[in-house]
Scaffold this active site. Structure first.
Site, short mmCIF file in Angstrom:
data_model
loop_
_atom_site.label_atom_id
_atom_site.label_comp_id
_atom_site.label_asym_id
_atom_site.label_seq_id
_atom_site.Cartn_x
_atom_site.Cartn_y
_atom_site.Cartn_z
N ASP A 4 0.82 -1.21 0.00
CA ASP A 4 0.00 0.00 0.00
C ASP A 4 0.86 1.26 0.00
O ASP A 4 0.46 2.28 -0.58
CB ASP A 4 -0.93 0.00 1.21
CG ASP A 4 -2.10 -0.96 1.04
OD1 ASP A 4 -2.28 -1.48 -0.08
OD2 ASP A 4 -2.84 -1.19 2.01
N THR A 14 -9.27 2.92 6.88
CA THR A 14 -8.83 1.58 7.28
C THR A 14 -7.33 1.53 7.53
O THR A 14 -6.76 0.44 7.67
CB THR A 14 -9.20 0.55 6.20
OG1 THR A 14 -8.69 0.97 4.93
CG2 THR A 14 -10.71 0.39 6.09
N TYR A 17 -4.10 4.29 9.32
CA TYR A 17 -3.66 4.79 10.63
C TYR A 17 -4.84 5.19 11.50
O TYR A 17 -4.87 4.92 12.71
CB TYR A 17 -2.72 5.97 10.40
CG TYR A 17 -1.95 6.45 11.62
CD1 TYR A 17 -1.86 5.70 12.77
CD2 TYR A 17 -1.29 7.68 11.58
CE1 TYR A 17 -1.15 6.15 13.87
CE2 TYR A 17 -0.57 8.14 12.66
CZ TYR A 17 -0.50 7.37 13.81
OH TYR A 17 0.21 7.82 14.89
N SER A 18 -5.84 5.82 10.90
CA SER A 18 -7.02 6.25 11.66
C SER A 18 -7.69 5.08 12.35
O SER A 18 -8.10 5.18 13.52
CB SER A 18 -8.00 6.96 10.72
OG SER A 18 -9.20 7.29 11.40
N SER A 67 -6.35 2.29 13.37
CA SER A 67 -5.52 1.80 14.48
C SER A 67 -5.61 2.71 15.70
O SER A 67 -5.28 2.29 16.81
CB SER A 67 -4.07 1.66 14.03
OG SER A 67 -3.47 2.93 13.82
#
Length: 294
Positions: free
Chosen positions: A74, A189, A191-192, A194
């Site tokens: 990614d 889906t 860093y946000s 997590s």
């Protein structure tokens, strides 16, 4: 058809898949344009009997480029999107990395996926991007936009920072935290997620503001319309903070005021007919694998 290829250095175990991809595209009479640094790496790893063309920026790609292939995970896909920019060139990702939310084509299905794309058997998903402006200060080599998220983070391991956030001129909150994440539905889906943020469907017309380790536990992520403009002022003991735009990071002075809003263009992602957002969630997040669900 003219096809742009973007990639980075990879593990030797990936070489057979890259060779398979190049050989298949050549057999389909494709004209390949390979990112110059990746081309140099390839020539050290495999024999390239064909004279590939190279490019360094989107301005060097032909106007009739059919699509861009990103070879990697990614992070590589985000870098490819940065190169494509507002050109409108569709992007497809071959996943040579780990999770692969964006680079959704598995290396075991390369030939079938390439045939489907070359034959036009795919859908185009338009994904919204974020842009960030810091007054007259240039950012990120003139590419201050993000497909996943724009993040403000404290400079080092010292005390938290304070982020004064205004939405369309109205005070939203003064975040006392390690930082905040402003994420698109695509980046919801990443860093946000997590940091406790919600999953948002692409095309929903929203962004999410997610605090990073906030001092006040009642501060929660906020979903906002992507028509809103977000103004940020940052206070820090060090006098600076880190600003990231997907995979790019810069150090910025706290004298700088940031404006974040929806970018003026979207990115076109190629999705195969048998790939869907919910199928990706189930596969990547391991939903439904508990034996009690069956």
């Amino acid at each position: 058809m003219k096809i742009a290829i973007y990639g980075r250095e990879f593990h030797p175990s990936v070489i057979p898949y890259v060779r398979q991809l190049l050989d298949h595209l050549i057999s389909r009479q494709a004209e390949l344009w390979i990112y110059d640094s990746f081309h140099r790496f390839l020539t050290e790893q495999i024999t390239c009997p064909h004279q590939f063309r190279t490019y360094h920026s989107r301005e060097q790609l032909p106007e009739d480029t059919g699509f861009m292939l990103s070879l990697g995970g990614d992070g590589t896909m985000l870098a490819a999107v940065s190169i494509v920019g507002p050109s409108g060139i569709p992007v497809a990702g071959i996943n040579f990395g780990r999770l692969g939310f964006l680079a959704s084509i598995n290396k075991g299905e390369i030939e079938d996926a390439l045939d489907a794309i070359l034959d036009g058997a795919y859908d185009i998903q338009q994904r919204a991007l974020l842009s960030v402006v810091a007054g007259d200060t240039p950012l990120f080599d003139g590419n201050p936009f993000a497909l996943n998220d724009i993040t403000i983070f404290k400079y080092d391991s010292s005390a938290m920072i304070t982020v004064q956030a205004h939405l369309n001129g109205e005070l939203l909150n003064a975040y006392w935290a390690d930082g905040i994440i402003v994420a698109t539905p695509t980046g919801s889906t990443a860093y946000s997620l997590s940091c406790g943020g919600p999953i948002i469907m692409p095309g929903s017309g929203n962004f999410v503001i997610t605090p990073i380790s906030p001092h006040n536990l009642n501060v929660r992520p906020v979903v906002i319309s992507n028509d809103f403009e977000l103004d940020l002022e940052i206070e820090s003991r060090t006098g600076k903070f880190l600003l990231s735009c997907d995979s790019k990071t810069e150090t910025v002075s706290t004298d700088t005021r940031l404006k974040i809003k929806r970018a003026a263009f979207d990115i076109n992602l190629i999705r195969l007919k048998n790939h869907s957002f919910f199928a990706t969630l189930r596969n990547k997040l391991l939903w439904g694998i508990d034996a009690r669900n069956y």
